[in-house]
Design an enzyme around this catalytic site. Structure first.
Site, mmCIF file in Angstrom:
data_model
loop_
_atom_site.group_PDB
_atom_site.id
_atom_site.type_symbol
_atom_site.label_atom_id
_atom_site.label_comp_id
_atom_site.label_asym_id
_atom_site.label_seq_id
_atom_site.Cartn_x
_atom_site.Cartn_y
_atom_site.Cartn_z
ATOM 1 N N GLY A 58 52.821 15.110 66.548
ATOM 2 C CA GLY A 58 54.090 15.767 66.272
ATOM 3 C C GLY A 58 54.951 14.944 65.334
ATOM 4 C CB CYS A 59 58.606 14.921 64.776
ATOM 5 S SG CYS A 59 59.851 13.941 63.921
#
Length: 238
Positions: A58-59
């Protein structure tokens, strides 16, 4: 303001909004995705000297933030892996068409933390490895779950651990994390580095990422350090 920050703030406002911010203010322990308590790997890497692990989940703000609060980590740098050097730029990576995943390069001391322990933290508190090409409010192949291995032993440990967790059914769905050899890691733009520490009140960070660090402190207390190991330590103290 850098384009990445504008993009995140826009996304945060649309996907989370004022209700999410208010919820965090009332109950800061509430995470967008709950941590899962999982067993350690049955087999671990036997390593000496400073080693490198590259993970995508993810981020990269949250991934970096968690490992910067992890003992035994010499550095954790946000960046890109899976694509070419020519497209290792946020404006291109964010299109989801470059092959890159937002990744974090982790330098660690195996005498203080093992590769297996890093993977345990990664699968437990950093992200949900059963989500395909997304994490929380972010979607696209650039947010995929991936382990970029730097040697054959890392690949063996990662593959075995995924099989172990799937067999134990610790998640409701199968793990979709891809394991493959690291071809290259490209550091992200400077404004992405130490983002969690520098912007703890930014709504996206407050709702999605601060709870991950809180879960690290709660579930892996013996591996947690209060003072983060930052890329730009001087900037963070100003």
């Amino acid at each position: 303001m850098p384009s990445r920050s504008l993009s995140r703030l826009t996304l945060c406002a649309a996907a989370i909004g004022a209700l999410a911010v208010a919820a965090f203010a009332v109950a800061p322990s509430v995470a967008a995705e709950d941590a899962v308590i999982i067993p350690p790997p049955a087999a671990d890497a036997q390593e000496t000297g400073l080693k490198t692990a590259v993970l995508a989940g993810g981020c990269f703000w949250g991934v970096q933030g968690v490992f910067q609060h992890t003992a035994g980590i010499a550095s954790a740098v946000s960046g890109y892996s899976g694509g070419s050097k020519a497209t290792a730029d946020y404006s291109m990576v964010s299109t989801g068409s470059t092959g890159h995943a937002e990744s974090v390069e982790i330098k660690y001391d195996p005498q203080k933390i093992s590769y297996g322990k890093i993977l345990q933290i990664f699968f437990s508190v950093v992200h949900d490895p059963t989500q395909l090409n997304r994490q929380g409010p972010d979607s696209g192949t650039q947010y995929r779950s991936a382990i970029f291995t730097t040697n054959a032993e890392q690949k063996k440990v990662a593959d075995a651990y995924i099989a172990q967790l799937n067999a134990a059914k610790v998640y409701k769905k199968p793990i979709v994390t891809k394991v493959g050899a690291l071809e290259a890691f490209y550091p992200a733009e400077s404004y992405h580095q130490d983002y969690l520490t520098l912007h703890p009140s930014q709504p996206y960070i407050a709702y999605n990422d601060i709870p991950k660090v809180e879960n690290l402190k709660k579930i892996f207390a013996e591996n947690y350090i209060e003072k983060p190991t930052l890329v730009n330590a001087a900037k963070a103290t100003n």
